[in-house]
Motif scaffolding. Structure first.
Motif, short mmCIF file in Angstrom:
data_model
loop_
_atom_site.label_atom_id
_atom_site.label_comp_id
_atom_site.label_asym_id
_atom_site.label_seq_id
_atom_site.Cartn_x
_atom_site.Cartn_y
_atom_site.Cartn_z
N TYR A 95 31.62 51.99 35.95
CA TYR A 95 31.22 53.37 35.69
C TYR A 95 32.29 54.33 36.16
CZ TYR A 95 26.56 51.35 35.15
OH TYR A 95 25.48 50.59 34.75
N CYS A 96 32.53 55.33 35.36
CA CYS A 96 33.38 56.45 35.73
C CYS A 96 32.50 57.51 36.36
CB CYS A 96 34.06 56.96 34.46
SG CYS A 96 35.06 58.42 34.63
N ALA A 97 33.03 58.23 37.35
CA ALA A 97 32.25 59.25 38.03
C ALA A 97 33.13 60.43 38.42
CB ALA A 97 31.57 58.67 39.26
N PHE A 112 30.23 61.71 44.47
CA PHE A 112 30.38 61.58 43.02
C PHE A 112 28.99 61.51 42.40
CE2 PHE A 112 34.90 61.16 42.74
CZ PHE A 112 35.27 60.68 43.99
N ASN A 113 28.66 62.48 41.55
CA ASN A 113 27.28 62.54 41.04
C ASN A 113 27.19 62.74 39.53
OD1 ASN A 113 28.02 65.18 40.70
ND2 ASN A 113 26.36 66.05 41.90
N TRP A 115 27.98 60.75 36.09
CA TRP A 115 28.27 59.36 35.74
C TRP A 115 28.38 59.16 34.24
CZ3 TRP A 115 29.08 56.11 39.79
CH2 TRP A 115 28.64 56.55 41.04
#
Length: 125
Positions: A95-97, A112-113, A115
């Motif tokens: 996952y990128c965040a 980091f919130n 996604w």
């Protein structure tokens, strides 16, 4: 609306390489830190790598340090994860965040919130 879209996942043999990409839209990409996390079946989400908004500071999880490299190219609102010498334990959804705080000079893994939907990486023997 802010959105992150990952790509580049797939099936690779042990010892191989993959490069993941994350395209960002709807956010001030040039001013926020970016990160990669992963989650394997039955396991908790794991921090992989992060990079500050200006690309100066990077952090890596212990299990990937020395094998993975995170980079970003702000003109394309993109962040990348180069993964080398892959092992079976790297199999996961990646996952990128994004960090919502602009110009944070350090990496705070819990912040980091935003996604993406994730991309599957499968390492086979």
């Amino acid at each position: 609306q802010a959105q992150l879209v990952e790509s580049g996942g797939g099936v690779v043999q042990v010892g191989g390489s993959l490069r993941l990409s994350c395209a960002a839209s709807g956010l001030n990409f040039n001013s926020v830190g970016m990160a990669w996390f992963r989650q394997a079946p039955g396991k908790e989400r794991e921090f992989v790598a992060a990079l500050t908004w200006n690309g100066v500071t990077a952090e890596y999880g212990d299990s990937v340090a020395g094998r993975f490299t995170i980079t970003r190219y702000n003109p394309k609102n993109a962040v990348y994860l180069q993964m080398n010498n892959l092992t079976l334990e790297d199999t996961a959804v990646y996952y990128c965040a994004a960090d919502p705080t602009s110009f944070r000079p350090f990496i705070r893994r819990t912040e980091f919130n935003l996604w993406g939907q994730g991309t599957q990486v499968t390492v086979s023997s």
